[in-house]
Design a protein around this motif. Structure first.
Motif, PDB file in Angstrom:
ATOM      1  N   UNK A  14     -34.629  16.971  -9.563  1.00  0.00           N
ATOM      2  CA  UNK A  14     -33.646  15.898  -9.696  1.00  0.00           C
ATOM      3  C   UNK A  14     -34.348  14.551  -9.855  1.00  0.00           C
ATOM      4  N   UNK A  15     -35.373  14.328  -9.037  1.00  0.00           N
ATOM      5  CA  UNK A  15     -36.105  13.053  -9.098  1.00  0.00           C
ATOM      6  C   UNK A  15     -36.730  12.844 -10.465  1.00  0.00           C
ATOM      7  N   UNK A  16     -37.380  13.884 -11.007  1.00  0.00           N
ATOM      8  CA  UNK A  16     -38.036  13.662 -12.299  1.00  0.00           C
ATOM      9  C   UNK A  16     -37.032  13.521 -13.428  1.00  0.00           C
ATOM     10  N   UNK A  17     -35.898  14.204 -13.327  1.00  0.00           N
ATOM     11  CA  UNK A  17     -34.889  14.070 -14.386  1.00  0.00           C
ATOM     12  C   UNK A  17     -34.317  12.660 -14.418  1.00  0.00           C
ATOM     13  N   UNK A  18     -34.008  12.110 -13.246  1.00  0.00           N
ATOM     14  CA  UNK A  18     -33.477  10.755 -13.181  1.00  0.00           C
ATOM     15  C   UNK A  18     -34.551   9.753 -13.613  1.00  0.00           C
ATOM     16  N   UNK A  19     -35.792   9.954 -13.163  1.00  0.00           N
ATOM     17  CA  UNK A  19     -36.881   9.054 -13.564  1.00  0.00           C
ATOM     18  C   UNK A  19     -37.107   9.107 -15.071  1.00  0.00           C
ATOM     19  N   UNK A  20     -36.968  10.279 -15.667  1.00  0.00           N
ATOM     20  CA  UNK A  20     -37.116  10.403 -17.116  1.00  0.00           C
ATOM     21  C   UNK A  20     -36.069   9.555 -17.830  1.00  0.00           C
ATOM     22  N   UNK A  21     -34.840   9.613 -17.346  1.00  0.00           N
ATOM     23  CA  UNK A  21     -33.783   8.781 -17.925  1.00  0.00           C
ATOM     24  C   UNK A  21     -34.110   7.304 -17.773  1.00  0.00           C
ATOM     25  N   UNK A  22     -34.553   6.923 -16.589  1.00  0.00           N
ATOM     26  CA  UNK A  22     -34.847   5.524 -16.288  1.00  0.00           C
ATOM     27  C   UNK A  22     -36.109   5.013 -16.983  1.00  0.00           C
ATOM     28  N   UNK A  23     -36.958   5.919 -17.454  1.00  0.00           N
ATOM     29  CA  UNK A  23     -38.200   5.493 -18.114  1.00  0.00           C
ATOM     30  C   UNK A  23     -37.959   4.902 -19.497  1.00  0.00           C
ATOM     31  N   UNK A  36     -43.843  11.560 -13.855  1.00  0.00           N
ATOM     32  CA  UNK A  36     -45.039  12.408 -13.932  1.00  0.00           C
ATOM     33  C   UNK A  36     -45.402  13.005 -12.575  1.00  0.00           C
ATOM     34  N   UNK A  37     -45.376  12.191 -11.540  1.00  0.00           N
ATOM     35  CA  UNK A  37     -45.761  12.674 -10.208  1.00  0.00           C
ATOM     36  C   UNK A  37     -44.746  13.696  -9.698  1.00  0.00           C
TER      37      UNK A  37
END
Length: 104
Positions: A14-23, A36-37
């Motif tokens: 969930x964290x990486x999916x949301x971070x991907x959107x926010x990137x 990435x982390x």
């Protein structure tokens, strides 16, 4: 222990999916780094859990947790629609994840 790691890895999905959107297409450094982390940590946790959990069950649970978590974050924090059919659909995914754990 494997199930706990699997659940935590699903939450990291969930964290990486949301971070991907926010990137914004990797144009923003901090969300790109979080992506990435959390991606590497999520995959490492999945790999660890799959040492004790069958791949079909483990992967399905991991994806289910990530999908439901991402959809909930979208509805609660990002202004996505939270209508009854979407919520009912997410509950079906949760029921499937619980079923996979119970009948493992």
């Amino acid at each position: 222990m494997a199930w706990l790691v699997l659940v935590l890895s699903g939450l990291l999905e969930t964290a990486w999916a949301v971070a991907l959107d926010r990137s914004a297409g990797f144009s923003r450094p901090l969300p790109s780094l979080v992506f990435a982390v959390s991606l590497v940590a999520s995959m490492a946790g999945l790999a660890y859990a799959l040492r004790d959990i069958p791949v079909g069950t483990g992967y399905a649970v991991w994806v289910g947790i990530g999908a439901v978590g991402t959809a909930v974050v979208g509805m609660v924090a990002l202004g996505e629609s939270a209508n009854l059919p979407r919520i009912a659909s997410l509950l079906l995914v949760v029921a499937g994840v619980v079923g996979l754990k119970l009948f493992h």
